[in-house]
Design a protein around this motif. Structure first.
Motif, mmCIF file in Angstrom:
data_model
loop_
_atom_site.group_PDB
_atom_site.id
_atom_site.type_symbol
_atom_site.label_atom_id
_atom_site.label_comp_id
_atom_site.label_asym_id
_atom_site.label_seq_id
_atom_site.Cartn_x
_atom_site.Cartn_y
_atom_site.Cartn_z
ATOM 1 N N ALA B 26 -12.007 3.441 -3.054
ATOM 2 C CA ALA B 26 -11.867 2.687 -4.300
ATOM 3 C C ALA B 26 -10.942 1.496 -4.107
ATOM 4 O O ALA B 26 -11.223 0.367 -4.550
ATOM 5 C CB ALA B 26 -11.326 3.596 -5.403
ATOM 6 N N ALA B 27 -9.815 1.718 -3.404
ATOM 7 C CA ALA B 27 -8.875 0.619 -3.152
ATOM 8 C C ALA B 27 -9.523 -0.441 -2.275
ATOM 9 O O ALA B 27 -9.300 -1.650 -2.459
ATOM 10 C CB ALA B 27 -7.610 1.160 -2.493
ATOM 11 N N ILE B 363 -1.146 6.746 0.589
ATOM 12 C CA ILE B 363 -1.833 6.720 1.895
ATOM 13 C C ILE B 363 -3.251 6.169 1.722
ATOM 14 O O ILE B 363 -3.708 5.305 2.482
ATOM 15 C CB ILE B 363 -1.882 8.146 2.510
ATOM 16 N N GLY B 364 -3.930 6.641 0.687
ATOM 17 C CA GLY B 364 -5.287 6.143 0.418
ATOM 18 C C GLY B 364 -5.271 4.655 0.132
ATOM 19 O O GLY B 364 -6.145 3.903 0.577
ATOM 20 N N GLY B 365 -4.240 4.215 -0.597
ATOM 21 C CA GLY B 365 -4.129 2.785 -0.926
ATOM 22 C C GLY B 365 -3.948 1.945 0.321
ATOM 23 O O GLY B 365 -4.600 0.908 0.490
ATOM 24 N N VAL B 366 -3.054 2.383 1.221
ATOM 25 C CA VAL B 366 -2.808 1.617 2.460
ATOM 26 C C VAL B 366 -4.094 1.518 3.277
ATOM 27 O O VAL B 366 -4.498 0.428 3.723
ATOM 28 C CB VAL B 366 -1.683 2.283 3.287
ATOM 29 N N LEU B 367 -4.741 2.685 3.458
ATOM 30 C CA LEU B 367 -5.987 2.679 4.242
ATOM 31 C C LEU B 367 -7.061 1.831 3.558
ATOM 32 O O LEU B 367 -7.777 1.058 4.202
ATOM 33 C CB LEU B 367 -6.498 4.113 4.438
ATOM 34 N N GLY B 368 -7.147 1.971 2.236
ATOM 35 C CA GLY B 368 -8.181 1.257 1.496
ATOM 36 C C GLY B 368 -7.981 -0.244 1.500
ATOM 37 O O GLY B 368 -8.927 -1.016 1.703
ATOM 38 N N VAL B 369 -6.741 -0.668 1.304
ATOM 39 C CA VAL B 369 -6.466 -2.115 1.302
ATOM 40 C C VAL B 369 -6.758 -2.699 2.672
ATOM 41 O O VAL B 369 -7.353 -3.782 2.801
ATOM 42 C CB VAL B 369 -5.003 -2.370 0.869
ATOM 43 N N VAL B 403 -2.795 -9.033 -4.042
ATOM 44 C CA VAL B 403 -3.850 -8.019 -4.026
ATOM 45 C C VAL B 403 -3.432 -6.834 -3.150
ATOM 46 O O VAL B 403 -3.652 -5.665 -3.503
ATOM 47 C CB VAL B 403 -5.177 -8.634 -3.513
ATOM 48 N N VAL B 404 -2.805 -7.106 -2.019
ATOM 49 C CA VAL B 404 -2.370 -6.042 -1.107
ATOM 50 C C VAL B 404 -1.338 -5.136 -1.791
ATOM 51 O O VAL B 404 -1.490 -3.903 -1.841
ATOM 52 C CB VAL B 404 -1.777 -6.657 0.185
ATOM 53 N N VAL B 405 -0.302 -5.776 -2.361
ATOM 54 C CA VAL B 405 0.762 -4.995 -3.018
ATOM 55 C C VAL B 405 0.196 -4.258 -4.229
ATOM 56 O O VAL B 405 0.442 -3.050 -4.427
ATOM 57 C CB VAL B 405 1.921 -5.929 -3.439
ATOM 58 N N GLY B 406 -0.605 -4.971 -5.001
ATOM 59 C CA GLY B 406 -1.194 -4.365 -6.196
ATOM 60 C C GLY B 406 -2.113 -3.218 -5.849
ATOM 61 O O GLY B 406 -2.121 -2.178 -6.533
ATOM 62 N N GLY B 407 -2.884 -3.368 -4.776
ATOM 63 C CA GLY B 407 -3.820 -2.330 -4.366
ATOM 64 C C GLY B 407 -3.102 -1.056 -3.947
ATOM 65 O O GLY B 407 -3.482 0.053 -4.360
ATOM 66 N N ILE B 408 -2.050 -1.205 -3.154
ATOM 67 C CA ILE B 408 -1.338 -0.019 -2.643
ATOM 68 C C ILE B 408 -0.558 0.666 -3.771
ATOM 69 O O ILE B 408 -0.685 1.887 -3.992
ATOM 70 C CB ILE B 408 -0.383 -0.423 -1.494
#
Lengths: 230, 437
Positions: B26-27, B363-369, B403-408
């Motif tokens: 999703a991220a 963790i999902g956010g980091v991988l997803g971004v 976008v990176v910060v917001g996504g994570i």
């Protein structure tokens, strides 16, 4: 967009510019030099050969353009003040004031052929050439290159045309020799360097209009001036 | 607390991987959509403004056309002198940030024959172009200090350096005159052109020649015929030479010291007012303000839709997190009871589940971004290969920090929000009932 609209007057001017760029009509006034700043300035003084006669495309193939493009620093500004049919006296009267007003750093002078074809005596030629070289002598000028009379004596068409003025072919050849010596003396007096142009080979005879150098001859002349300028 | 959460995650690796994957995908979708839409917005606006500022206004050396006052690109009125005094009045207009003067000159350009290109090819001058080896050309002179504020963009090379007198930028029009297309732009960088300005005096003409090297190619034309761009001082010298003509009826020498100016307004909303004021001073202006405003509206809608798609996917992922944690609550009832029996309070149980969800979400956010930025990069490569095949400049996909910060952080926070219900349910389990379960 402004970039497109800025050039609306191109078409009207264009034809005049091309026609004008090689015109040999003698100008009547000297250009102001206020906008010639500190860049090196090269001025060419001469007659038909220096205008580029005989070359296929004078703006590309004439010896002055080749010399300018290949032998001079990139920031050099070049103005060709040569005029078709100009004798040395004409050049002293019209071209030299133009040249000096441009405050050149390097000057090339190729004169004599028209004098010869018009029967100017060697003494008058020498005097006029002296005026030319004294005239272009300026504190800013670092180099003055003067073309020799070269091998004109071997050009039958030139000798025949000159003979009509000097009486006989021998008298014409004698005048050519005297011109050569005059150039060497004047150059020595004024600190100029003589360039042996040897332009006859490869040139198409069209005297009395001038030497009518072909492209190869223009290239050789340019190489001779470049070697002298180096 | 984190150690306990970590132990729980390790104990059920399959579920943890699935939860992280859901959040990550999703991220990734969210990041890729926002990165691409953000870049697309910048590129579209750059195309509209030719790389110049959005609030740019072209001022012509002509009177304004009152009938078309509100039009983006009106037909200018009669020619009018645009001098330093006029530029000063324009600069003093409220809302004007910069004024960049532009001059233009008609010159003879001799590119050489043959022209040796950077890739080793040679091209011959076409006889019909210049029987004497020359082309008639328009040269634009600009203040190279302000070149990045002008509506021009590079296809290859660079702009002439400030103060350089032997450098020139060619345009796509110049490429066309040499029989080349946009894809050949890099090959003419390094070629040399002799530029001649002719003046007439009396019955004679004299041409003032300068040598310049092509250091770059811009994507726009300087004139309908082609065009070269060099420093304003070089073009002024050429103009001064021509303008000094005496008794001359054969040359049309421009009366105006400047051919035009490029004005940058403080912001897009003030462009209309600034244009009105400049028209009041007496000059015609053009600016793509209406077009830009419309395009921005459309792009905003597109961005909202794409962000919505990304958010929906994140919401679905959050439901996945919530579902996984609810299952965990059911499975870990005994464990919860034991924790409570040894003294843990309700809020301690809540914290355990929230931290676990936060860790999984982050963790999902980091991988997803990371995946999302990678997807955007791959899309950019595909798009660039198409653009380059069309001779157009490529797009650059940067790393949008927001976008990176917001996504994570969004993935982490959303996961924690999704864990609230399971965590509360777990905390409310009576210790005895939990132990008996």
């Amino acid at each position: 967009m402004i970039l497109r609209r800025l050039s609306l007057l191109v078409s009207v001017v264009s034809a005049s510019i091309l026609a004008a760029s090689c015109s040999s009509d003698p100008p009547s006034a000297a250009p102001p030099a206020s906008y010639i700043a500190t860049a090196p300035v090269y001025v060419a003084i001469g007659a038909n050969e220096t205008v580029g006669d005989g070359s296929t495309r004078p703006l590309l193939d004439s010896w002055v353009q080749i010399f300018y493009r290949t032998a001079l620093p990139d920031d050099t500004v070049f103005i060709n003040v040569a005029a078709r049919g100009a004798t040395t006296a004409d050049a002293a009267r019209v071209q030299v004031p133009q040249a000096t007003s441009l405050r050149p750093t390097i000057v090339t002078v190729w004169l004599g052929t028209q004098d010869l074809l018009k029967g100017v005596s060697p003494a008058n030629f020498e005097s006029a050439l002296d005026q030319v070289l004294i005239g272009v002598g300026d504190a800013r000028v670092t180099k003055v290159l003067v073309a020799s009379i070269g091998d004109l004596a071997s050009r039958v068409d030139v000798v025949n045309a000159a003979a009509a003025q000097f009486g006989t072919a021998d008298a014409a050849r004698s005048a050519i020799g005297a011109y050569e010596l005059a150039i060497e003396r004047v150059a020595a007096r004024n600190g100029a360097k003589v360039v042996d142009v040897r332009a006859s080979e490869g040139s198409a005879g069209a005297a009395p209009a001038g030497l009518n150098l072909d492209n190869a001859a223009h290239a050789r002349v340019a190489a001779a001036f470049a070697a002298a300028a180096a | 607390m984190i150690a306990l959460s970590y132990r729980n995650v390790i104990r059920r690796p399959g579920r943890a991987v699935l939860t992280v994957s859901a959040v990550g995908l999703a991220a990734a979708l969210f990041t890729a959509l926002l990165t691409i839409s953000g870049r697309a917005r910048t590129e579209v606006l750059d195309q509209l403004t030719h790389g110049g500022p959005l609030a740019g206004i072209n001022v012509a050396a002509a009177a304004p056309n009152q009938i078309e006052a509100d039009v983006d690109n009106p037909q200018p009125g009669a020619s009018r002198v645009l001098d330093d005094a006029a530029l000063g009045r324009i600069a003093a207009v409220d809302g004007v940030r910069t004024v960049t003067p532009i001059v233009s000159a008609q010159v003879i350009a001799v590119p050489g024959d043959p022209i040796l290109l950077a890739d080793g090819r040679t091209i011959a001058m076409r006889v019909e172009d210049g029987p004497r080896g020359a082309l008639f050309e328009t040269v634009l002179g600009i203040d190279l200090d302000h070149v990045h504020e002008l509506p021009i963009s590079l296809l290859a090379g660079r702009f002439p350096a400030v103060g350089a007198r032997t450098e020139v930028a060619a345009t796509v029009g110049w490429l066309a005159r040499l029989g080349l297309d946009r894809a050949d732009a890099p090959t003419i960088v390094g070629t040399t052109i002799s530029i001649g300005a002719t003046r007439a005096f009396g019955d004679g003409f004299r041409t003032r020649w300068t040598k310049v090297h092509v250091v770059g190619v811009v994507a726009q034309q300087a004139s309908s015929a082609g065009g070269l761009i060099e420093s304003i001082d070089q073009v002024r010298d050429a103009l001064n030479w021509t303008a000094a003509s005496v008794d001359n009826n054969r040359f049309e020498v421009p009366k105006s010291p400047y051919s035009g100016a490029f004005v940058v307004s403080a912001d897009l909303d003030r462009v209309a007012a600034v244009r009105n004021d400049i028209a009041g001073i007496g000059y015609s202006t053009s600016a793509p303000e209406n077009l830009i405003a419309n395009v921005r509206r459309y792009l905003h809608v597109v961005r909202v839709v794409l962000a919505g798609i990304g958010l929906i996917s994140l919401a679905i992922a959050a439901l996945g997190v919530s579902n996984a944690l609810l299952a965990a609550v059911r499975e870990r009832q005994r464990e919860i009871g034991v924790i409570k029996a040894i003294g843990a309070r309700d809020r301690d149980v809540v914290r355990i589940f929230l931290v676990e969800a936060g860790v999984l979400g982050t963790i999902g956010g980091v991988l997803g971004v990371t995946l999302g930025v990678g997807i955007a990069g791959v899309v950019a490569i595909i798009v660039n290969s198409y653009l380059h095949s069309q001779g157009l400049p490529g797009v650059r996909v940067g790393l949008p920090i927001d976008v990176v910060v917001g996504g994570i952080t969004g993935a982490g926070v959303l996961s924690m929000v999704a864990a609230v219900v399971p965590a509360l349910r777990a905390s409310r389990l009576p210790a005895r009932q939990a132990v008996d379960a």
